[in-house]
Enzyme design. Structure first.
Site, short mmCIF file in Angstrom:
data_model
loop_
_atom_site.label_atom_id
_atom_site.label_comp_id
_atom_site.label_asym_id
_atom_site.label_seq_id
_atom_site.Cartn_x
_atom_site.Cartn_y
_atom_site.Cartn_z
N LYS A 22 0.84 -1.22 0.00
CA LYS A 22 0.00 0.00 0.00
C LYS A 22 0.86 1.25 0.00
O LYS A 22 0.68 2.16 -0.82
CB LYS A 22 -0.89 0.01 1.23
CG LYS A 22 -1.50 1.38 1.57
CD LYS A 22 -2.41 1.37 2.76
CE LYS A 22 -1.81 1.79 4.03
NZ LYS A 22 -1.57 3.24 4.22
N ASN A 23 1.86 1.31 0.91
CA ASN A 23 2.60 2.56 1.08
C ASN A 23 3.63 2.80 -0.02
O ASN A 23 4.12 3.92 -0.17
CB ASN A 23 3.22 2.63 2.47
CG ASN A 23 2.12 2.76 3.53
OD1 ASN A 23 1.00 3.17 3.21
ND2 ASN A 23 2.42 2.40 4.75
N CYS A 117 -5.03 8.45 8.93
CA CYS A 117 -5.46 7.87 10.21
C CYS A 117 -5.15 8.82 11.36
O CYS A 117 -4.13 9.50 11.37
CB CYS A 117 -4.72 6.55 10.45
SG CYS A 117 -5.31 5.23 9.38
N ARG A 122 0.60 14.50 13.15
CA ARG A 122 1.01 14.26 11.75
C ARG A 122 1.21 15.55 10.95
O ARG A 122 0.59 15.79 9.93
CB ARG A 122 0.03 13.34 11.05
CG ARG A 122 -0.22 12.05 11.82
CD ARG A 122 -0.97 11.04 11.06
NE ARG A 122 -0.07 10.31 10.15
CZ ARG A 122 -0.52 9.31 9.37
NH1 ARG A 122 -1.79 9.01 9.36
NH2 ARG A 122 0.32 8.65 8.59
N ASP A 309 3.46 0.23 12.21
CA ASP A 309 2.18 -0.24 11.62
C ASP A 309 1.80 -1.63 12.10
O ASP A 309 0.66 -2.05 11.91
CB ASP A 309 2.25 -0.22 10.09
CG ASP A 309 2.36 1.19 9.55
OD1 ASP A 309 2.68 1.35 8.37
OD2 ASP A 309 2.14 2.14 10.34
N ARG A 401 -9.33 0.47 3.56
CA ARG A 401 -8.37 1.43 3.00
C ARG A 401 -7.03 0.76 2.70
O ARG A 401 -6.30 1.18 1.82
CB ARG A 401 -8.12 2.58 3.98
CG ARG A 401 -9.29 3.50 4.19
CD ARG A 401 -8.89 4.71 5.00
NE ARG A 401 -7.65 5.28 4.49
CZ ARG A 401 -6.93 6.18 5.17
NH1 ARG A 401 -7.29 6.55 6.38
NH2 ARG A 401 -5.82 6.68 4.65
#
Ligand code: EPZ
Length: 423
Positions: A22-23, A117, A122, A309, A401
């Protein structure tokens, strides 16, 4: 809104194949904007965030086709909308990569501040510091980042923290800056390396990705290319933890073992059995859980340390281990929102600042809980699969997601999991 109904207590057994990272995908899709020609990306995970990013690029005017096999063709030459200020942008954190890509390709953009999230404040100050060092003027007004650079020039940039996003964003802009850029204290995550490899396939000149210092010599033009992204380290780790938590025996295919060293080491310290193999074309791990597992201590750190994560998923496992485990979350200041939900299921956890103390209990019990963010959702799925009885997990859109077809993959491993659409 949909929810999961899970009947726990069944060991996961069988094989699962890991999807694309995903990232890596969420950085490489915007990076394609830097090319003066179309790019074809393969092995993209079919997850909500990838679909949203595709919609954002289409709204900007790019031609984007994504098929059911995770193959995406992006033609960025049609982009005609340089102000990326529509609401979709605030749905995900990765939209900040549009800052580096648009500055690198067009020299200007206006970008709605990113979402993502709720695991802490952040900020994007490191990103802005990097763009300014490359010669851009960057202002934030009314929640919009206005950035402009007549010409980007190379710079020496030291990152206060080894930020994944800032490292990649600066790399994107620096690819087309005039001269050499050096990023010191750079993030070393596998997806940072994957983005650098993709950019180099486009004709960029990036050296040192995966180390603390990355050097980028700017190029006037970058061309299109075909590229397949790496498997998802965090999805693989999530399934490894789920196999151990349910006392199962799972073969995890399409992985890169070095990306999983931290999680493999921790699970073996807990008492799990993990063996690595390859079938001639790809690597796999066989992961077996044992009886009551040992407590362990965890500190989340930038790669190659234990990944933040997987902090939430492994906490679900540690709630049922023998003894007290300590988890220190060093990366995000508010990443324990899954704790109250685990406590509803019978866990015994005390949080004090960035430290969670988990006192192992014999078992968890099914309950009605709700996901608060992507990896919290994964933690609750692991807890529910291991618990005695039935659990309901709401807000599973968070899970959609970042995990491709997670319920189908789990059902294929014997899990009793059902997605229920609430009318
Ligand atoms: C990326 O987030 C990932 N997201 C996160 O994955 C992951 O947890 C994180 O990297 C760390 O590995 C994407 O790639 C889309 P950071 P990012 O910049 O870029 C602070 C998931 O579950 N910081 O490495 O936001 C920041 O607040 C998600 O897949 C600043 O202070 O992470 C954090 O405390 C969650 N200023 C720390 O640095 C900045 O300008 C590390 O953040 C940037 C970051």
């Amino acid at each position: 809104m949909a929810y999961y109904r899970i009947n726990g207590g069944k060991p996961l057994e069988g094989q699962v194949t890991i999807s694309g990272a995903k990232n890596a995908a969420l950085a490489i899709i915007p990076a394609a904007i830097l090319a003066g020609q179309p790019c074809v990306l393969e092995n993209l995970p079919l997850i909500e965030d990838v679909q949203v990013l595709a919609r954002i690029l289409r709204t900007m005017g790019a031609e984007v086709e994504l098929n059911d096999n995770g193959c995406m063709r992006i033609d960025p030459t049609k982009i005609n909308n340089f102000d990326v200020t529509f609401d979709m942008v605030s749905k995900l954190r990765a939209s900040y990569y549009l800052l580096g890509a648009m500055l690198g390709r067009y020299g200007h953009t206006a970008l709605l501040l990113p979402g993502g999230c709720h695991i802490g404040n952040r900020p994007i100050d490191f990103h802005i510091k990097g763009m300014r060092a490359l010669g851009a003027t960057v202002e934030i007004k009314n929640g919009i980042v206005y950035a402009k650079a007549d010409e980007l020039h190379g710079a020496e940039i030291y990152l206060d923290m080894a930020s994944v996003g800032a490292t990649i964003n600066i790399m994107l802009a620096a690819c087309r800056a005039d001269g050499m850029t050096v990023i010191a204290n750079a993030a070393k995550e596998p997806h940072v390396v994957d983005v650098a490899n993709f950019l180099n396939m486009m004709g960029a000149s990036i050296k040192g990705a995966g180390t603390d210092v990355i050097r980028i010599r700017g190029r006037k033009e970058l061309h299109g290319c075909n590229y397949a992204i790496i498997p998802d380290q965090i999805e693989a780790g999530t399934f490894m933890i789920a196999a151990v938590a349910t006392k199962g025996n799972v073969v995890i295919n399409n992985i890169i073992p070095t990306h999983l060293e931290a999680i493999s080491a921790k699970l073996m310290e807990c008492g799990a059995h993990i063996t690595e193999g390859d079938d001639g074309s790809e690597f796999y791990l066989q992961v077996q859980g044992g009886d009551r597992l040992r407590a362990v201590n965890i500190k989340t750190l930038p790669y190659p340390g234990f990944p933040t994560d997987l902090q939430q998923p492994i906490m679900a496992l540690l709630t049922m281990s023998k003894g007290n485990s300590y988890i220190v979350e060093n990366i995000f200041e508010d990443r324990f929102n899954h704790v109250p939900e685990l406590i509803r299921m019978g866990a015994s956890i005390n949080v004090n600042g960035r430290t969670a103390i988990i006192e192992g209990v014999d078992r968890l019990y099914g309950a009605s809980v709700q996901a608060t963010d992507l990896r919290a959702g994964a933690a609750l799925v692991i807890a529910a699969l291991s618990a005695e009885g039935t659990s309901i997990i709401r807000n599973i859109h968070f899970i959609d997601r970042g995990y491709e077809n997670i319920e189908q993959k789990l059902r294929a491993l014997g899990a009793d999991i059902e997605r229920v659409e609430e009318d």
